[in-house]
Scaffold this motif. Structure first.
Motif, PDB file in Angstrom:
ATOM      1  N   TYR A  63      57.406  -7.358 -75.227  1.00  0.00           N
ATOM      2  CA  TYR A  63      58.194  -6.632 -76.286  1.00  0.00           C
ATOM      3  C   TYR A  63      59.067  -5.757 -75.535  1.00  0.00           C
ATOM      4  O   TYR A  63      59.046  -5.304 -74.239  1.00  0.00           O
ATOM      5  CB  TYR A  63      57.276  -5.811 -77.250  1.00  0.00           C
ATOM      6  CG  TYR A  63      56.322  -4.672 -76.655  1.00  0.00           C
ATOM      7  CD1 TYR A  63      57.056  -3.591 -76.175  1.00  0.00           C
ATOM      8  CD2 TYR A  63      55.172  -4.789 -76.319  1.00  0.00           C
ATOM      9  CE1 TYR A  63      56.142  -2.356 -75.612  1.00  0.00           C
ATOM     10  CE2 TYR A  63      54.234  -3.948 -75.715  1.00  0.00           C
ATOM     11  CZ  TYR A  63      54.886  -2.707 -75.383  1.00  0.00           C
ATOM     12  OH  TYR A  63      54.174  -1.854 -74.718  1.00  0.00           O
ATOM     13  N   ARG A  73      56.563  -1.266 -70.581  1.00  0.00           N
ATOM     14  CA  ARG A  73      56.492  -0.565 -69.361  1.00  0.00           C
ATOM     15  C   ARG A  73      55.190  -0.186 -68.951  1.00  0.00           C
ATOM     16  O   ARG A  73      54.531   0.284 -69.956  1.00  0.00           O
ATOM     17  CB  ARG A  73      57.625   0.452 -69.225  1.00  0.00           C
ATOM     18  CG  ARG A  73      57.940   1.018 -67.845  1.00  0.00           C
ATOM     19  CD  ARG A  73      58.970   2.185 -67.897  1.00  0.00           C
ATOM     20  NE  ARG A  73      60.120   1.762 -68.087  1.00  0.00           N
ATOM     21  CZ  ARG A  73      61.088   1.417 -67.424  1.00  0.00           C
ATOM     22  NH1 ARG A  73      60.641   1.187 -66.133  1.00  0.00           N
ATOM     23  NH2 ARG A  73      62.458   1.027 -67.961  1.00  0.00           N
ATOM     24  N   ASP A  77      52.516   2.624 -68.049  1.00  0.00           N
ATOM     25  CA  ASP A  77      52.348   4.165 -68.246  1.00  0.00           C
ATOM     26  C   ASP A  77      51.625   4.964 -67.016  1.00  0.00           C
ATOM     27  O   ASP A  77      51.307   5.925 -66.911  1.00  0.00           O
ATOM     28  CB  ASP A  77      51.673   4.668 -69.726  1.00  0.00           C
ATOM     29  CG  ASP A  77      50.292   4.059 -69.763  1.00  0.00           C
ATOM     30  OD1 ASP A  77      49.652   3.562 -68.797  1.00  0.00           O
ATOM     31  OD2 ASP A  77      49.850   4.287 -70.832  1.00  0.00           O
ATOM     32  N   PRO A 102      47.439  -6.409 -89.567  1.00  0.00           N
ATOM     33  CA  PRO A 102      46.527  -6.160 -90.835  1.00  0.00           C
ATOM     34  C   PRO A 102      47.022  -7.170 -91.732  1.00  0.00           C
ATOM     35  O   PRO A 102      47.968  -7.974 -91.884  1.00  0.00           O
ATOM     36  CB  PRO A 102      47.272  -4.774 -91.171  1.00  0.00           C
ATOM     37  CG  PRO A 102      48.424  -4.663 -90.553  1.00  0.00           C
ATOM     38  CD  PRO A 102      48.691  -5.530 -89.291  1.00  0.00           C
ATOM     39  N   THR A 109      52.813   2.892 -84.639  1.00  0.00           N
ATOM     40  CA  THR A 109      53.245   3.953 -83.743  1.00  0.00           C
ATOM     41  C   THR A 109      52.169   4.432 -82.713  1.00  0.00           C
ATOM     42  O   THR A 109      52.229   5.482 -82.450  1.00  0.00           O
ATOM     43  CB  THR A 109      53.761   5.216 -84.402  1.00  0.00           C
ATOM     44  OG1 THR A 109      52.916   5.719 -85.248  1.00  0.00           O
ATOM     45  CG2 THR A 109      55.028   4.956 -85.308  1.00  0.00           C
ATOM     46  N   GLY A 110      51.837   3.326 -82.101  1.00  0.00           N
ATOM     47  CA  GLY A 110      50.770   3.619 -80.773  1.00  0.00           C
ATOM     48  C   GLY A 110      51.787   3.323 -79.393  1.00  0.00           C
ATOM     49  O   GLY A 110      53.232   3.095 -79.796  1.00  0.00           O
ATOM     50  N   SER A 111      51.489   3.200 -78.581  1.00  0.00           N
ATOM     51  CA  SER A 111      52.002   2.912 -77.379  1.00  0.00           C
ATOM     52  C   SER A 111      53.034   1.590 -77.548  1.00  0.00           C
ATOM     53  O   SER A 111      54.172   1.942 -77.186  1.00  0.00           O
ATOM     54  CB  SER A 111      51.368   2.473 -75.989  1.00  0.00           C
ATOM     55  OG  SER A 111      50.207   3.491 -75.730  1.00  0.00           O
ATOM     56  N   SER A 112      52.723   0.548 -78.156  1.00  0.00           N
ATOM     57  CA  SER A 112      53.654  -0.476 -78.055  1.00  0.00           C
ATOM     58  C   SER A 112      54.747  -0.153 -78.968  1.00  0.00           C
ATOM     59  O   SER A 112      56.024  -0.474 -78.841  1.00  0.00           O
ATOM     60  CB  SER A 112      52.790  -1.720 -78.712  1.00  0.00           C
ATOM     61  OG  SER A 112      51.812  -1.915 -77.883  1.00  0.00           O
ATOM     62  N   GLN A 152      57.084   2.612 -77.630  1.00  0.00           N
ATOM     63  CA  GLN A 152      57.816   2.039 -76.259  1.00  0.00           C
ATOM     64  C   GLN A 152      59.169   1.200 -76.944  1.00  0.00           C
ATOM     65  O   GLN A 152      60.312   1.058 -76.232  1.00  0.00           O
ATOM     66  CB  GLN A 152      57.175   1.245 -75.304  1.00  0.00           C
ATOM     67  CG  GLN A 152      56.263   2.046 -74.470  1.00  0.00           C
ATOM     68  CD  GLN A 152      55.544   1.338 -73.034  1.00  0.00           C
ATOM     69  OE1 GLN A 152      55.481  -0.011 -73.486  1.00  0.00           O
ATOM     70  NE2 GLN A 152      55.561   1.828 -72.266  1.00  0.00           N
ATOM     71  N   ARG A 186      51.630   5.288 -89.996  1.00  0.00           N
ATOM     72  CA  ARG A 186      50.499   5.679 -90.944  1.00  0.00           C
ATOM     73  C   ARG A 186      49.910   6.821 -90.283  1.00  0.00           C
ATOM     74  O   ARG A 186      49.555   7.877 -90.952  1.00  0.00           O
ATOM     75  CB  ARG A 186      49.526   4.544 -90.862  1.00  0.00           C
ATOM     76  CG  ARG A 186      48.314   5.076 -91.497  1.00  0.00           C
ATOM     77  CD  ARG A 186      47.297   3.811 -92.032  1.00  0.00           C
ATOM     78  NE  ARG A 186      46.657   3.182 -90.621  1.00  0.00           N
ATOM     79  CZ  ARG A 186      45.824   2.227 -90.707  1.00  0.00           C
ATOM     80  NH1 ARG A 186      45.681   1.527 -91.997  1.00  0.00           N
ATOM     81  NH2 ARG A 186      45.266   1.821 -89.496  1.00  0.00           N
ATOM     82  N   THR A 187      49.821   6.872 -88.690  1.00  0.00           N
ATOM     83  CA  THR A 187      49.409   8.157 -88.229  1.00  0.00           C
ATOM     84  C   THR A 187      50.414   8.461 -87.134  1.00  0.00           C
ATOM     85  O   THR A 187      50.584   7.758 -86.078  1.00  0.00           O
ATOM     86  CB  THR A 187      47.953   7.712 -87.467  1.00  0.00           C
ATOM     87  OG1 THR A 187      47.233   7.264 -88.696  1.00  0.00           O
ATOM     88  CG2 THR A 187      47.385   9.173 -86.985  1.00  0.00           C
ATOM     89  N   ARG A 228      45.049   7.273 -76.521  1.00  0.00           N
ATOM     90  CA  ARG A 228      45.738   6.945 -75.502  1.00  0.00           C
ATOM     91  C   ARG A 228      46.911   7.814 -75.454  1.00  0.00           C
ATOM     92  O   ARG A 228      47.790   7.566 -76.471  1.00  0.00           O
ATOM     93  CB  ARG A 228      45.975   5.533 -75.358  1.00  0.00           C
ATOM     94  CG  ARG A 228      46.766   5.040 -74.204  1.00  0.00           C
ATOM     95  CD  ARG A 228      46.085   5.164 -72.860  1.00  0.00           C
ATOM     96  NE  ARG A 228      46.752   4.602 -71.862  1.00  0.00           N
ATOM     97  CZ  ARG A 228      46.407   4.192 -70.782  1.00  0.00           C
ATOM     98  NH1 ARG A 228      45.003   3.966 -70.567  1.00  0.00           N
ATOM     99  NH2 ARG A 228      47.245   3.694 -69.707  1.00  0.00           N
ATOM    100  N   ALA A 271      53.271  -3.686 -84.447  1.00  0.00           N
ATOM    101  CA  ALA A 271      52.856  -3.000 -83.220  1.00  0.00           C
ATOM    102  C   ALA A 271      51.522  -2.379 -83.649  1.00  0.00           C
ATOM    103  O   ALA A 271      51.265  -1.249 -83.459  1.00  0.00           O
ATOM    104  CB  ALA A 271      53.917  -2.110 -82.761  1.00  0.00           C
ATOM    105  N   GLY A 308      48.346  -3.176 -82.830  1.00  0.00           N
ATOM    106  CA  GLY A 308      47.277  -3.053 -81.705  1.00  0.00           C
ATOM    107  C   GLY A 308      46.393  -4.219 -81.645  1.00  0.00           C
ATOM    108  O   GLY A 308      46.774  -5.471 -81.950  1.00  0.00           O
ATOM    109  N   TRP A 367      41.439   3.277 -80.934  1.00  0.00           N
ATOM    110  CA  TRP A 367      40.664   1.963 -80.832  1.00  0.00           C
ATOM    111  C   TRP A 367      39.623   2.179 -79.725  1.00  0.00           C
ATOM    112  O   TRP A 367      38.651   1.259 -79.884  1.00  0.00           O
ATOM    113  CB  TRP A 367      41.817   1.037 -80.144  1.00  0.00           C
ATOM    114  CG  TRP A 367      42.434   1.392 -79.194  1.00  0.00           C
ATOM    115  CD1 TRP A 367      43.857   1.726 -79.119  1.00  0.00           C
ATOM    116  CD2 TRP A 367      42.104   1.196 -77.763  1.00  0.00           C
ATOM    117  NE1 TRP A 367      44.281   2.006 -78.000  1.00  0.00           N
ATOM    118  CE2 TRP A 367      43.457   1.832 -76.908  1.00  0.00           C
ATOM    119  CE3 TRP A 367      40.940   1.004 -76.989  1.00  0.00           C
ATOM    120  CZ2 TRP A 367      43.195   1.821 -75.548  1.00  0.00           C
ATOM    121  CZ3 TRP A 367      41.059   0.894 -75.594  1.00  0.00           C
ATOM    122  CH2 TRP A 367      42.078   1.366 -74.870  1.00  0.00           C
TER     123      TRP A 367
END
Ligand code: N01
Length: 549
Positions: free
Chosen positions: A54, A58, A60, A153, A188-191, A194, A211-212, A333, A382, A384, A497
Motif C-alpha cells: 500500500y 514503510r 517502523d 469486516p 486507522t492502525g499503522s496501515s 501510513q 472507529r478508534t 502498536r 486498512a 488489519g 490485535w
C-alpha cells in the motif's frame, strides 16, 4: 497420480509460509546438510513485504537494525538509503538475500499448504498443498507469519459496490492511482495511518472512517546519513549482540533510569519534546522506566501526544476526534507516521467518526452511516489481520491421535516458548504466539528462533533421535507465565490485535510474550543447555534417521 496429486518426496524439514524467518531457515538448515522444501503462496519471496504494498508502507524499525545479522558480508555490503526502509526497498533487500544465498531452488512458489498431518508411527509429517503436492518430512516448521491473514469486516452491501475496493494487506502489485477519485479509508492502525497522507495527496477527496483513534508519533524519516551508516557498520557485531540485552531487541537507545513520576513536569516536557523531535517509537517509550507498567506515568506521555495532536490539527473538533482516549500509549502498536496529523488540515480530507455513528452499509455508490451517505469511487480497508493465530488456523494441522491446532487453540493459543506445542511432535513455529516476535525487532526474533531450531535438530541428529515434543506441564507453565507477565503491564488494557480484539468472536487472550527479549532468550538458551528441558525427546531407529545421514 491419477487423483491429481503428486508425491514430491520426503525431506528432513518442510517450511511453510513466507517471510524473513523462512528464508533464513532454508539457509541455516541447508548448512546442517538437511534436505528442505519450502511452500510459499505468493509468486515471490518477502512475506509481509511482498503483500503489503500500500502507498506509504514503510518499516517502523530503523533499517540498520531491521536487517539480517547472520552474514557480516551481507550487512556490510547492503546500503539502506533511508533511516526507515520503504516497502519496495525492503522487498528488494529480501530478494537480494534469496539470490545471494541461492535460496529459491528449495521453494515451491504459488503454492498454499492446506493440510499437515502427523503420523506417530513413522514420526513423519505429511503436507498437502492446493497444487496437489504431497510431501513428507520429519520436521515441519511453520513460518506462517503473525500478520499474514488480512481481514476485512463483514459490511453489508460490499458485493454491490460500483467502485473498486482494496485491502492494505493484499495490495495490487501494479499499484493504484487514486488521482481524481473520492476515496474512503476504513481503519486507522499503522496501515491506515501510513497510507492516508499519500492517498490524500492523490485523491479528489479522502474520507477517513475512524472507529478508534490511535497514538502515532513522527518517524522523522531522512536519507541515511553516511557517517551514521559507517559508524553503525563498524560496530555491527557488537550492536547485534547488544540488541539481545534490550526489551525490544533493538539497541542504540539510552536505557531509562527513572520513573516518569520522579521527574518534574518541566523535565518531562523537555524529555518528551526531545523524543518527539528525534522521531521513533522505541526512543519515546524509553523516556522513562515505567511507561508501560504504571498508568499514572503513562498518562503523562499520553497527554503529551494528545497536546501535540491538538497543536497540529487546526479544526478543534477533528483534533478532538483524533486524540486517543481509550488506551494508554504504547499498549497498542505505537504507530510511526509522516505527516499524518498534518493531513487533516487539507481541504480535501474529512475525518468521519464511526464510533458514534457506525457504518450501516456499503451502497452501490458509497458508504452509509446513521445520518449521512458518502459517495465514493474507491474504498480502502486498512482493517488489519487475524493476528498471530489466523495463519496457523487456516491450515488443517492435526495428528493421527485426533488432535488439531484449531481445537487446541479454540480458547486462545497455547505453546511452549512460542516454538512448539504439546501433542504436536516435530512441529516448530518461527515467532509463534507467546514468544516476543511482534513485540521485538522481527528479523532478530526470526533469526533467534531459526538458530534455536537448527541447534535442536543438530542435537537430535547427533543422538540419533527423530522426535521432540513439548511436555504438557512445560506448556501450561509457559502459558501461565506469559499471562502473568502481561498482567504486570498496561498492555491488556487496550483493545488491540495483541488480545484478538479486532476480530469479532476471537477469544480475548494476550498473545505476545512481553517479558522482554533478554529474559526470553535467556530462557530459550537455558532450556537448550539443559538438554531441551520441558521437551520429550525420542524415536531412535535406523530407518527414521534424517535423510542427510
Ligand atoms: O491493522 P490494525 P493494521 N469497522 O489492526 C479498524 C503491523 N504493521 O494493518 O481499533 C471500522 O492495527 C480498527 O479499528 P478498532 C503493525 O504491527 C506494521 O493497521 O478495531 N473499523 C483499526 O483502526 C500493526 O500494528 C507496519 O476500533 C474497523 C484498523 O481498522 C499491524 O501490522 C505497517 C473495523 C485496524 O488496525 C496491524 O496494522 C503496517 C470495522 N469493522 C502494519 N475493523 C510498519 O512496520 C477494524 N477496523 C510501520
Amino acid at each position: 497420480m491419477s487423483d491429481g496429486t503428486s508425491d514430491i518426496g520426503t525431506f528432513d524439514a518442510i517450511i511453510v509460509g513466507a517471510g524473513v524467518g523462512w528464508l533464513y531457515a532454508i539457509h541455516r538448515l541447508r548448512k546442517l546438510g538437511l534436505k528442505v522444501r519450502a511452500f510459499e503462496s505468493g509468486d515471490g519471496v518477502g512475506g509481509t513485504w511482498y503483500w503489503n504494498r500500500y502507498p506509504g508502507c514503510r518499516c517502523d524499525v530503523e533499517s540498520l537494525e531491521y536487517s539480517y545479522s547472520f552474514s557480516d558480508d551481507l550487512q556490510q555490503e547492503w546500503h539502506w538509503p533511508e533511516r526507515y526502509g520503504r516497502q519496495p526497498e525492503i522487498l528488494r533487500y529480501i530478494n537480494h538475500v534469496a539470490d545471494r544465498f541461492d535460496l529459491r531452488s528449495d521453494i515451491e512458489f504459488n503454492t498454499r499448504v492446506k493440510e499437515a498431518v502427523f503420523d506417530s508411527k513413522t514420526n513423519l509429517w505429511t503436507v498437502k498443498t492446493d497444487k496437489g503436492h504431497i510431501a513428507t518430512a520429519h520436521f515441519c516448521i511453520m513460518a506462517t507469519g503473525n500478520l499474514s491473514t488480512p481481514r476485512k469486516p463483514n459490511i453489508a452491501g460490499l458485493d454491490c459496490f460500483g467502485g473498486k475496493w482494496y485491502h492494505t494487506g493484499l495490495w495490487p502489485h501494479e499499484g493504484v492511482d487514486f488521482t481524481g477519485l473520492r476515496v474512503g479509508v476504513i481503519g486507522t492502525g499503522s496501515s491506515g495511518v501510513q497510507s492516508i497522507p499519500i492517498i490524500a495527496k492523490q485523491a479528489k477527496h479522502l474520507y477517513v472512517f475512524q472507529r478508534t483513534a490511535n497514538f502515532s508519533l513522527p518517524a522523522r524519516n531522512v536519507p541515511m546519513p553516511s557517517d551514521k551508516e559507517r559508524a553503525h557498520k563498524a560496530e555491527y557485531p557488537a550492536r547485534r549482540r547488544a540488541a539481545f540485552d534490550t526489551p525490544f531487541g533493538i539497541a542504540g537507545y539510552p536505557t531509562p533510569v527513572k520513573s516518569a513520576l520522579e521527574a518534574t513536569e518541566e523535565e518531562r516536557r523537555h524529555a518528551y519534546e526531545a523524543k518527539w523531535a528525534e522521531g521513533g517509537s522505541i526512543s519515546f517509550l524509553y523516556s522513562y522506566t515505567d511507561l508501560l507498567v504504571n498508568k499514572e506515568s503513562n498518562d503523562t506521555a499520553s497527554e503529551f501526544v494528545r497536546q501535540q495532536i491538538r497543536a497540529t490539527v487546526k479544526d478543534p473538533r477533528t483534533a478532538d476526534l483524533l486524540c486517543p482516549n481509550d488506551h494508554p500509549i504504547g499498549t497498542k502498536r505505537l504507530i510511526l507516521d509522516t505527516d499524518y496529523y498534518e493531513t487533516y488540515n487539507r481541504d480535501n480530507v474529512t475525518l468521519v467518526d464511526i464510533r458514534s455513528k457506525p457504518i450501516q452499509e456499503i451502497t452501490p455508490t458509497g458508504l452509509r452511516i446513521a445520518d449521512a451517505e458518502y459517495v465514493l469511487d474507491a474504498i480502502v480497508f486498512a482493517t488489519g489481520f487475524d493476528a498471530m493465530t489466523g495463519a496457523m488456523k487456516e491450515i488443517d494441522i492435526h495428528t493421527d491421535a485426533g488432535l488439531s491446532i484449531r481445537a487446541k487453540w479454540e480458547g486462545g493459543p497455547r505453546t511452549y516458548l512460542g516454538i512448539m506445542m504439546a501433542g504436536f511432535p516435530n512441529l516448530f513455529m518461527i515467532t509463534g504466539p507467546q514468544s516476543p516476535g511482534v513485540k521485538s525487532q522481527m528479523i532478530l526474533a526470526c533469526e533467534q528462533h531459526v538458530d534455536w531450531i537448527a541447534d535442536c535438530l543438530q542435537y537430535l541428529r547427533d543422538r540419533g533421535l527423530t522426535r521432540i515434543e513439548a511436555e504438557q506441564d512445560a506448556e501450561d507453565s509457559w502459558v501461565q507465565h506469559n499471562n502473568e507477565v502481561a498482567d504486570r503491564t498496561l498492555y491488556p488494557l487496550a483493545n488491540s490485535w495483541y488480545v484478538g480484539a479486532n476480530i469479532p468472536g476471537k477469544p480475548r487472550v494476550f498473545m505476545p510474550y512481553v517479558g522482554g527479549v533478554t529474559a526470553y532468550k535467556k530462557k530459550c538458551d537455558e532450556v537448550a543447555a539443559k538438554g531441551y528441558e520441558g521437551f520429550r525427546l525420542g524415536g531412535i531407529t535406523d530407518e527414521r534417521r534424517f535423510a542427510a545421514d
